[in-house]
Design a protein around this motif. Structure first.
Motif, short mmCIF file in Angstrom:
data_model
loop_
_atom_site.label_atom_id
_atom_site.label_comp_id
_atom_site.label_asym_id
_atom_site.label_seq_id
_atom_site.Cartn_x
_atom_site.Cartn_y
_atom_site.Cartn_z
N GLU A 76 -4.14 9.64 -3.82
CA GLU A 76 -5.55 9.92 -3.66
C GLU A 76 -6.07 10.75 -4.83
O GLU A 76 -5.45 11.72 -5.26
N LEU B 42 0.83 -1.20 0.00
CA LEU B 42 0.00 0.00 0.00
C LEU B 42 0.87 1.26 0.00
O LEU B 42 0.53 2.26 -0.65
N ALA C 57 -6.52 4.50 -7.36
CA ALA C 57 -6.87 4.66 -5.95
C ALA C 57 -8.38 4.62 -5.76
O ALA C 57 -8.89 3.99 -4.83
N TRP D 33 -0.08 5.76 -7.20
CA TRP D 33 -1.48 6.09 -7.46
C TRP D 33 -2.05 6.85 -6.25
O TRP D 33 -2.76 6.28 -5.42
N PHE E 120 1.96 1.52 -3.56
CA PHE E 120 0.78 1.83 -4.37
C PHE E 120 0.41 3.31 -4.24
O PHE E 120 0.11 3.98 -5.24
N ASP E 121 0.43 3.84 -3.02
CA ASP E 121 0.05 5.23 -2.80
C ASP E 121 1.01 6.21 -3.46
O ASP E 121 0.59 7.31 -3.84
N ARG F 216 -8.17 0.98 -4.05
CA ARG F 216 -7.49 1.08 -2.76
C ARG F 216 -8.27 0.41 -1.64
O ARG F 216 -7.70 -0.30 -0.78
N ASP F 217 -9.57 0.60 -1.59
CA ASP F 217 -10.37 -0.03 -0.54
C ASP F 217 -10.30 -1.55 -0.63
O ASP F 217 -10.22 -2.24 0.40
#
Length: 318
Positions: free
Chosen positions: A289, A280, A294, A287, A283-284, A298-299
């Motif tokens: 917010e 994560l 995302a 990608w 990933f953040d 993301r969820d």
């Protein structure tokens, strides 16, 4: 961008179910891992390789087969090369993502061939992810050439049974006929015809992101479908672990999510318990917010899906 992008199915994706088992490749290893939907997650790949090493320490040889969409979130030069070099050292076939990175199809968008029940916002975000990933792939022509050389499916002869390794379904690289939603809707007649035409004993697929296990009889012969959902994202409720399909005569020593004994084979969906927080964090960065990935994923990376293990097993009847 048109409304059909991401929903249409290019002609190059299509094939005849009767062709699936025309050429069969024998497998000498003791265990087969079928890995769909890695989605560019290096930590999931680390864990899958560790799972294979643990099997080998117990005296079982393992064959890794990646059946497409091993690319998706890996939209950086370093990660794109790392994922593809590692995956392509094993047996691999194309998913729609990999196909569209190797040789983009006009008007295909992400190539997902999303059905009508998928929200248009999901489709548009997937097309945006694909555009960014294609821009990355264009800087790695050698990888594109290697992807372009991959087949759309494999047929493996494993312990005397024909295992059809697909991405989508027996008619299309991006088909949804082996999706969880298709089994919910009752696709028994079509499924039986696909088994008759192909001659397969087992169909192992991915593409549609939700896992499925089905076992039943077609013309008195035991058949099985295993869709692992996603190796690189969570598949079950409040469970961020990925899933892969494991096929062997030997039972797994790690607790599976679910499985069947099928004609002497143990066929299970196995959890990929990778470091979700490390992924994560990466990933953040790739990608953040507000980005398409995302918003869409993301969820799910954190929380999995709405499914329980009982929801992925379908009645053994046609």
């Amino acid at each position: 961008m048109t409304d059909s992008e991401g929903r249409s199915c290019p002609l190059g994706y299509r094939y005849n179910p009767a062709s699936l088992c025309e050429t069969v490749t024998p497998v000498s290893e003791d265990v087969l891992y079928v890995i769909g939907g890695l989605y560019g997650n290096p930590f999931a790949l680390d864990e899958i390789e560790q799972m294979a090493r643990a099997e080998e320490c117990q005296g079982r040889s393992v064959k890794l087969v990646f059946n497409g969409d091993f690319n998706w979130f890996n939209a950086s030069d370093e990660l794109f090369r790392d994922i593809n070099n590692r995956v392509l050292s094993h047996t691999a076939s194309l998913g729609n993502v990999d196909y569209e990175l190797a040789k983009p199809s006009t008007g295909a968008g992400c190539g997902c061939a999303y059905p009508d029940f998928v929200d248009q916002g999901v489709v548009e975000r997937s097309n945006q992810i694909m555009t960014r990933l294609q821009n990355t792939a264009e800087l790695h022509r050698d990888i594109q050439q290697r992807l372009a050389a991959l087949p759309r499916y494999y047929s493996l002869l494993f312990e005397g049974l024909k295992i059809s390794i697909l991405h989508g379904d027996p008619e299309s690289l991006a088909g949804w006929g082996l999706a969880h939603e298709s089994f919910d809707a009752g696709n028994g007649h079509q499924l039986a015809e696909w088994f008759r035409m192909s001659g397969a004993d087992v169909m192992a697929s991915a593409h549609t992101c939700l896992p499925v296990l089905w076992s039943g009889l077609v013309d008195g012969r035991s058949r099985l479908v295993a869709n692992n959902g996603s190796a690189g994202m969570g598949n079950l409720n409040a469970d961020p672990r990925g899933l892969i399909t494991r096929i062997s005569r030997a039972a797994p020593t790690v607790e599976p999510v679910s499985g069947f004994e099928h004609a002497g084979l143990q066929v299970h969906l196995m959890p990929v318990d990778y470091d979700v927080h490390a992924w994560l964090k990466q990933f953040d960065r790739l990608w953040p917010e507000g980005s398409a990935a995302a918003h869409s994923y993301r969820d799910r990376i954190l929380e999995g899906t709405f499914l329980s293990p009982d929801n992925i097993v379908f009645p053994p009847a046609l």
